[in-house]
Design a protein around this motif. Structure first.
Motif, mmCIF file in Angstrom:
data_model
loop_
_atom_site.group_PDB
_atom_site.id
_atom_site.type_symbol
_atom_site.label_atom_id
_atom_site.label_comp_id
_atom_site.label_asym_id
_atom_site.label_seq_id
_atom_site.Cartn_x
_atom_site.Cartn_y
_atom_site.Cartn_z
ATOM 1 N N LEU A 86 2.261 -1.649 -0.007
ATOM 2 C CA LEU A 86 2.042 -2.873 -0.774
ATOM 3 C C LEU A 86 3.367 -3.437 -1.288
ATOM 4 O O LEU A 86 3.608 -4.655 -1.213
ATOM 5 C CB LEU A 86 1.088 -2.603 -1.933
ATOM 6 C CG LEU A 86 0.767 -3.804 -2.832
ATOM 7 C CD1 LEU A 86 0.085 -4.901 -2.024
ATOM 8 C CD2 LEU A 86 -0.103 -3.382 -4.019
ATOM 9 N N ALA A 87 4.216 -2.560 -1.814
ATOM 10 C CA ALA A 87 5.523 -3.023 -2.297
ATOM 11 C C ALA A 87 6.330 -3.622 -1.151
ATOM 12 O O ALA A 87 7.008 -4.653 -1.306
ATOM 13 C CB ALA A 87 6.279 -1.859 -2.940
ATOM 14 N N PRO A 98 -2.524 -1.958 2.930
ATOM 15 C CA PRO A 98 -2.232 -1.224 1.692
ATOM 16 C C PRO A 98 -3.349 -1.313 0.666
ATOM 17 O O PRO A 98 -3.595 -0.360 -0.075
ATOM 18 C CB PRO A 98 -0.945 -1.886 1.178
ATOM 19 C CG PRO A 98 -0.895 -3.219 1.831
ATOM 20 C CD PRO A 98 -1.540 -3.034 3.166
ATOM 21 N N CYS A 99 -4.043 -2.455 0.632
ATOM 22 C CA CYS A 99 -5.147 -2.583 -0.324
ATOM 23 C C CYS A 99 -6.287 -1.626 0.016
ATOM 24 O O CYS A 99 -6.913 -1.047 -0.878
ATOM 25 C CB CYS A 99 -5.650 -4.027 -0.356
ATOM 26 S SG CYS A 99 -4.500 -5.183 -1.157
ATOM 27 N N LEU A 139 -5.199 1.864 -1.098
ATOM 28 C CA LEU A 139 -5.260 2.020 -2.554
ATOM 29 C C LEU A 139 -6.701 2.061 -3.052
ATOM 30 O O LEU A 139 -6.998 2.710 -4.058
ATOM 31 C CB LEU A 139 -4.500 0.874 -3.222
ATOM 32 C CG LEU A 139 -2.980 0.895 -3.023
ATOM 33 C CD1 LEU A 139 -2.344 -0.379 -3.571
ATOM 34 C CD2 LEU A 139 -2.362 2.111 -3.692
ATOM 35 N N ALA A 170 -2.214 -3.088 -10.273
ATOM 36 C CA ALA A 170 -2.682 -1.774 -9.823
ATOM 37 C C ALA A 170 -4.141 -1.806 -9.388
ATOM 38 O O ALA A 170 -4.545 -1.023 -8.522
ATOM 39 C CB ALA A 170 -2.484 -0.749 -10.943
ATOM 40 N N ARG A 183 0.868 2.392 -2.104
ATOM 41 C CA ARG A 183 1.779 1.677 -3.002
ATOM 42 C C ARG A 183 3.074 1.291 -2.290
ATOM 43 O O ARG A 183 3.612 0.191 -2.499
ATOM 44 C CB ARG A 183 2.085 2.549 -4.216
ATOM 45 C CG ARG A 183 0.921 2.690 -5.193
ATOM 46 C CD ARG A 183 1.245 3.651 -6.318
ATOM 47 N NE ARG A 183 0.165 3.691 -7.316
ATOM 48 C CZ ARG A 183 0.148 4.522 -8.358
ATOM 49 N NH1 ARG A 183 1.162 5.388 -8.536
ATOM 50 N NH2 ARG A 183 -0.849 4.494 -9.206
ATOM 51 N N LEU A 185 -2.544 7.426 -2.081
ATOM 52 C CA LEU A 185 -2.212 6.501 -3.165
ATOM 53 C C LEU A 185 -0.768 6.025 -3.063
ATOM 54 O O LEU A 185 -0.482 4.818 -3.108
ATOM 55 C CB LEU A 185 -2.460 7.181 -4.512
ATOM 56 C CG LEU A 185 -2.044 6.382 -5.754
ATOM 57 C CD1 LEU A 185 -2.889 5.125 -5.890
ATOM 58 C CD2 LEU A 185 -2.172 7.252 -7.008
ATOM 59 N N TRP A 186 0.157 6.964 -2.916
ATOM 60 C CA TRP A 186 1.564 6.574 -2.911
ATOM 61 C C TRP A 186 1.973 5.917 -1.607
ATOM 62 O O TRP A 186 2.861 5.051 -1.577
ATOM 63 C CB TRP A 186 2.438 7.791 -3.215
ATOM 64 C CG TRP A 186 2.450 8.064 -4.689
ATOM 65 C CD1 TRP A 186 1.730 8.981 -5.361
ATOM 66 C CD2 TRP A 186 3.207 7.344 -5.665
ATOM 67 N NE1 TRP A 186 1.970 8.901 -6.716
ATOM 68 C CE2 TRP A 186 2.883 7.898 -6.930
ATOM 69 C CE3 TRP A 186 4.116 6.283 -5.617
ATOM 70 C CZ2 TRP A 186 3.451 7.445 -8.104
ATOM 71 C CZ3 TRP A 186 4.682 5.828 -6.797
ATOM 72 C CH2 TRP A 186 4.341 6.405 -8.023
#
Length: 575
Positions: free
Chosen positions: A148-149, A112-113, A116, A445, A145, A141-142
């Motif tokens: 990552l979440a 995820p990093c 992003l 972020a 995110r 991007l989403w």
């Protein structure tokens, strides 16, 4: 004695402070210089360009630093690089050590990093990016995110539960498809202690990201604040050690505002902005019938121009000296001087350029009348508006040859500083006055980008250090400036108010230049009707072109004036 000194001696009231105008702010303390110093802290690409031009390539003469002090920008660029290098080493140490400390569990945060970090590059910086790039960047991007979440929630649940990874971890490791086949491998390693270790290490990365932004905010509110920036001697960046920097700083400050311009043949006017409708006018010198004419040389014509230009500094009558002194028109800060352009060809050392008065004087005196090609003398008129962010510079050259008078006028406009740099104060203020939750959200972020930014910073430093070690710039032959620090930090557009000011400054200066030439011709006994008519054509746009490069200008009987960029031509009739 120079032309401007002679003109001031002959001007009535030349010693009057009001006639002298108002002195502009020192370049090292100007708002434009402050914003460029902030820019090297904000933008790594701009910082690298400054260091490459002013620090790495020490064989290059510095471009004229209009309204700024390039040495001070260099000082902050070096300081920003040192700060970034220390931060980059610390962040890479965190990212690398996190993998063995968590027995590989930390690798779940990498996909995820990476997504992003790539999202801004996919979208691009331009506000006019194509729709497909914006759409792709939005999706990446989403999706990043979401992943990552999922990872963070999974690690929290794992840390509290003490059981095997829940389905969220499997979803990220298998369904994310970026680390296929790792789910089984992590099952045996996913102990609560390692999950908490991964969360703590990611929290430390967030802290590191927040500290970097906090450090920038403190720089903006201290040495780069509008209140403290004029105090050059107290700037910590100016106290940087190192013989190389000290040597280069002395050279830059000796060259950047000197009347001698050592230029590169590809762009002699580098540093003063973009050409803005340069024009050339040619008239035949015809004697008047009422008197016998006397010869006029280039210096005499220029001497007539200078007092008229300097009179633009004087405010119109306002009823009282106090009211007149309160006028804030930037024309009060107009500066007129002489400059000589010399090519760098033939020099063997950068410090061999004739910057001292004893060496420059013969160049100035000889170039006024010679009409040479490589060595050229100009009258330089400069107006700095909007706190030196918008600078108009007009170069005027007069040449008489074969009974003809040639008037060359080359206006240049230096655009305002980049909007990103102008927002530096707001960025710092917003961060410092944000809540703890807001700062934490900002760090969360931007934490995914830290690994790529740290790696890129380290690579850029190593490349620059290698070029400095092996490039041989210290012993290279002198060269002209390749770029201008001020131009690199400029925007491509100006506001409507600023465009109106550019027009006003140029019309005022060009009218006075034309008036001075006409007066010199008339008082010397030459006809001025043809000159006046051609000036009217210039004012109506008849000879304006976008650039003088690869262009031809002709005015007079049945001449054709064309702009190569537009491919259109127009004919002038007999005037």
């Amino acid at each position: 004695m120079s032309l401007t000194e002679i003109a001031m001696a002959r001007q009535p009231g030349g010693g009057d402070s009001q006639a002298q105008g108002r002195a502009p702010v020192e370049p090292a303390a100007s708002e434009a210089c402050r914003l460029l110093c902030a820019g090297v802290h904000l933008d790594g690409g701009y910082r690298d360009a400054v260091l490459d031009e002013l620090y790495l390539h020490e064989e290059r003469f510095v471009a004229p630093s209009t309204g700024i002090d390039a040495a001070r920008v260099l000082a902050h660029a070096l300081r920003a690089r040192r700060t970034e290098l220390g931060w980059a080493v610390g962040m890479l140490a965190l990212w690398i050590s996190a993998v063995p400390l968590t027995s590989g569990l930390f690798l779940l945060l990498v996909p995820p990093c990476v997504l992003l970090a790539l999202a801004p590059w996919i979208t691009g910086r331009s506000p006019r990016a194509p729709w497909y790039r914006k759409a792709a960047g939005f999706l990446v991007l989403w999706y990043g995110r979401f992943l990552l979440a999922g990872v963070l929630v999974s690690l929290v649940l794992l840390g509290f539960s003490g059981e095997d990874p829940p389905s969220e971890v499997e979803l990220v490791s298998e369904g994310g498809s970026l680390l296929p086949g790792l789910s089984g491998g992590f099952d045996s390693l996913a102990e609560p202690g390692r999950a908490w270790a991964a969360l703590i290490l990611f929290l430390l990365i967030m802290v590191g990201v927040g500290l970097r932004r906090g450090q920038f905010a403190r720089v903006m509110t201290n040495e780069l604040s509008a209140r403290r920036f004029p105090e050059v001697s107290s700037d910590p960046a100016e106290l940087a050690s190192g013989a190389r920097y000290q040597r280069l700083r002395a050279r830059i400050r000796a060259e950047q505002h000197a009347p001698l311009v050592m230029y590169h043949s590809a762009n002699p006017f580098r540093g003063v902005g973009e050409p803005f409708r340069p024009w050339t006018l040619a008239v035949e010198l015809r004697p008047r019938k009422d008197r016998k004419p006397v010869p006029v040389d280039n210096g005499e014509i220029l001497r007539r121009i200078v007092p008229l230009l300097e009179a633009l500094r004087v405010p119109s009558p306002h009823g009282s000296p106090e009211a007149a002194d309160a006028v804030r028109d930037r024309l009060r800060e107009l500066r007129v001087d002489e400059c000589v352009f010399l090519p760098v060809d033939g020099l063997t050392r950068r410090d061999g350029a004739p910057y001292d008065d004893a060496s420059f004087g013969p160049h100035r005196d000889g170039s006024v009348e010679e009409g040479g090609e490589a060595r050229r003398h100009f009258l330089r008129i400069r107006v700095g508006g909007w706190h030196e962010e918008l600078v108009v510079t007009v170069f005027v050259r007069v040449h008489t040859q074969g009974g003809m008078l040639m008037l060359e006028v080359a206006p240049h406009v230096l655009m305002p500083v980049r909007p990103q740099f102008r927002e530096a104060d707001r960025v710092a203020h917003r961060y410092l006055n944000n809540s703890f939750i807001g700062k934490a959200a900002w760090a969360l972020a931007h934490a995914p980008e830290s690994m790529g930014q740290a790696l890129l910073a380290l690579v850029r430093y190593l490349v620059s250090a290698w070029e400095l070690l092996t490039g041989g710039q210290a012993g290279a032959l002198p060269d002209g400036p390749a770029v201008s620090v001020r131009e690199l930090g400029s925007d491509s557009e100006a506001s409507l108010f600023q465009e109106m000011d550019v027009s006003r400054y140029l019309k005022s200066v060009e009218d006075r230049v034309a008036g001075g030439v006409r007066l010199a011709l008339y008082e010397a006994g030459w006809q001025t009707a043809e000159f006046e008519q051609k000036i009217v054509n210039v004012a109506n746009g008849g000879v304006f072109i976008e650039t003088a490069q690869d262009s031809a200008i002709g005015i007079g009987d049945h001449n054709s004036v064309s702009n190569r960029n537009e491919g259109a031509g127009s004919s002038n009739g007999r005037d």
